[in-house]
Design an enzyme around this catalytic site. Structure first.
Site, mmCIF file in Angstrom:
data_model
loop_
_atom_site.group_PDB
_atom_site.id
_atom_site.type_symbol
_atom_site.label_atom_id
_atom_site.label_comp_id
_atom_site.label_asym_id
_atom_site.label_seq_id
_atom_site.Cartn_x
_atom_site.Cartn_y
_atom_site.Cartn_z
ATOM 1 N N SER A 125 0.803 -1.148 0.061
ATOM 2 C CA SER A 125 0.027 -0.120 -0.242
ATOM 3 C C SER A 125 0.998 1.240 0.009
ATOM 4 C CB SER A 125 -1.008 -0.183 1.401
ATOM 5 O OG SER A 125 -2.035 0.817 0.986
ATOM 6 N N MET A 126 0.498 2.154 0.956
ATOM 7 C CA MET A 126 1.335 3.442 0.900
ATOM 8 C C MET A 126 2.876 3.143 1.225
ATOM 9 S SD MET A 126 0.588 6.661 3.543
ATOM 10 C CE MET A 126 1.958 7.483 4.310
ATOM 11 N N ASP A 290 -8.568 -2.501 -6.836
ATOM 12 C CA ASP A 290 -8.490 -3.681 -5.770
ATOM 13 C C ASP A 290 -9.080 -3.453 -4.473
ATOM 14 O OD1 ASP A 290 -7.239 -1.807 -4.325
ATOM 15 O OD2 ASP A 290 -5.168 -2.553 -4.025
ATOM 16 N N HIS A 338 -7.380 -5.390 -1.670
ATOM 17 C CA HIS A 338 -6.212 -4.644 -1.296
ATOM 18 C C HIS A 338 -5.449 -5.066 0.077
ATOM 19 C CE1 HIS A 338 -3.932 -0.964 -1.140
ATOM 20 N NE2 HIS A 338 -4.130 -0.812 0.266
#
Ligand SMILES: *[C@@H]1O[C@H](CO)[C@@H](O)[C@H](O)[C@H]1NC(C)=O
Ligand SMILES: *[C@@H]1O[C@H](CO)[C@@H](O)[C@H](O)[C@H]1NC(C)=O
Ligand SMILES: *[C@@H]1O[C@H](CO)[C@@H](O)[C@H](O)[C@H]1NC(C)=O
Ligand SMILES: *[C@@H]1O[C@H](CO)[C@@H](O)[C@H](O)[C@H]1NC(C)=O
Ligand SMILES: *[C@@H]1O[C@H](CO)[C@@H](O)[C@H](O)[C@H]1NC(C)=O
Length: 362
Positions: A125-126, A290, A338
């Site tokens: 992710s981030m 996602d 995700h």
């Protein structure tokens, strides 16, 4: 002998009530609520990134599946050749100066401890944009020496419409990083949410992402007006602080393995049936992604390989000069969302294959 392996990803453990940040318009930084101290635990230790929940209960499993099924069988050892890099994911890179110094130092010390072997960075992710931020700021000679490759899972290279919805409706981030219930009530105050708003590099100036009767339409160029209209000046300021931290999404300059889900219904735009519903009760339009990150953003890594990026049945956007000579491997996992990407066996099998190739294991 194995290369070492470092995770770059978020993890903070805290009391839910205490996670709000307060924005200071003068210093343009955030602080915890008065009397609250938040410590990011276990820098370097993998425990903090394998489990988000200190009890190590199953719903809090984060990188645990990948560590257990992909890395340990190849001979990797926790806290020796596998390290964890937790950070305060409420904040954007502009407020994480010390974190990036620590991250860089950890890469160097891990390299040395492993007998001068370059490391593989792995992110979720981030964590992807976070690692890219570091790679943008170090010399190519440093990358050539210390970083063997980067493996990114579900990275929001161009942000996500969901982040915008979070600012509007203030509810579950669905989450870049943590189960929703852990985060409720804090996302609106997090500069990282502003950092992850849809990027002007990925959405065009005539694409309406938000529509409010009586107020108008908003595109990625209208954040200032949007936050003004919802009377949330902190949002506008935080976007100003964080909107250009990724530059032109220049290539990382290391070999990339870009993995993500697709084919999961993902917020693509939202609108209000009546203006009295603004901003708390949007109606959502869905598209491909996602479940958290839109497909065009997940595929942002393709820019570095110089491929043309397909963003819809008709539209195409031009790819700027962000290519790199190092390989960019891109792998999509249909139907994987995700968070599932961290637990799915087809993903961990793929990672095992990647790590075997990197280490010349048959
Ligand atoms: C905001 O930041 C300024 C400049 O750093 C500082 O002087 C001021 O005390 C801060 N305000 C609050 C409420 O902390
Ligand atoms: C890593 O952190 C866990 C949990 O805090 C702790 O039990 C463990 O001993 C630590 N491991 C090492 C090698 O320091
Ligand atoms: C990792 O283990 C070493 C000892 O092998 C210890 O000195 C260090 O504190 C540990 N690091 C973490 C973050 O647990
Ligand atoms: C790693 O590199 C340093 C500096 O070049 C050298 O002193 C050291 O002996 C090397 N270690 C190994 C295990 O090769
Ligand atoms: C807002 O956008 C919609 C299409 O998304 C369009 O039909 C409408 O006319 C626009 N309204 C304004 C005020 O621009």
């Amino acid at each position: 002998m194995n290369d070492s392996f470092i995770f770059g990803l978020p993890s903070v453990l805290f009391q839910i009530d205490n996670v709000r940040l307060i924005y200071n318009f003068t210093s343009r930084t955030t602080t915890n609520s008065p009397g609250v101290t938040i410590r990011v635990p276990g820098f370097g230790n993998t425990t903090s990134v394998e489990f988000l929940d200190p009890s190590e209960a199953s719903p809090g499993h984060y990188f645990n599946h990948i560590v257990t099924t992909s890395l340990l069988p190849l001979g990797y050892v926790r806290n020796e050749t596998v390290k964890g890099v937790p950070y305060d994911f409420r904040k954007a890179p502009n407020e994480l100066h010390q974190f990036f110094l620590d991250f860089q130092a950890l890469v160097e010390s891990t390299y040395r401890e492993a007998g001068n072997k370059s490391v593989v960075l792995m992110t979720h992710s981030m964590g992807g944009p976070m690692a890219l931020y570091l790679l943008h700021r170090v010399k190519q000679s440093w990358k050539d020496k210390y970083v063997r490759a980067i493996v990114t899972l579900g990275a929001p290279w161009g942000g996500s419409v969901k982040a915008w919805k979070v600012f509007a409706a203030g509810d579950d981030l669905g989450v870049y990083v943590l189960p929703a219930h852990t985060l409720r009530g804090m996302q609106r105050t997090s500069p990282s949410t502003a950092f992850l708003l849809p990027s002007t590099l990925f959405w065009e100036k005539d694409e309406v992402l938000v529509s409010v009767p009586g107020k108008g339409n908003y595109t990625v160029h209208d954040y200032e007006r949007f936050f003004h209209d919802m009377e949330f000046p902190e949002g506008a300021a935080m976007r100003q602080d964080t909107g250009s931290l990724m530059g032109q999404l220049e290539a990382p300059g290391v070999e990339v393995f870009c993995l993500h889900g697709q084919g999961v219904s993902t917020v693509e735009s939202f609108y209000y049936k009546e203006d009295k519903y603004f901003p708390d009760r949007p109606s959502l339009n869905y598209g491909n992604g996602d479940g958290t990150v839109n497909i065009r953003s997940l595929r942002g890594c393709l820019r570095w390989a110089g491929k043309r990026l397909r963003i819809g049945p008709k539209r195409r956007i031009r790819v700027e000069g962000t290519k790199q000579s190092q390989p960019v491997h891109h792998q999509e996992f249909p139907g994987i969302d995700h968070m599932e990407i961290l637990k799915d066996d087809s993903v961990s099998d793929y990672i095992t294959t990647v790590m075997k190739t990197i280490n010349n294991i048959r």
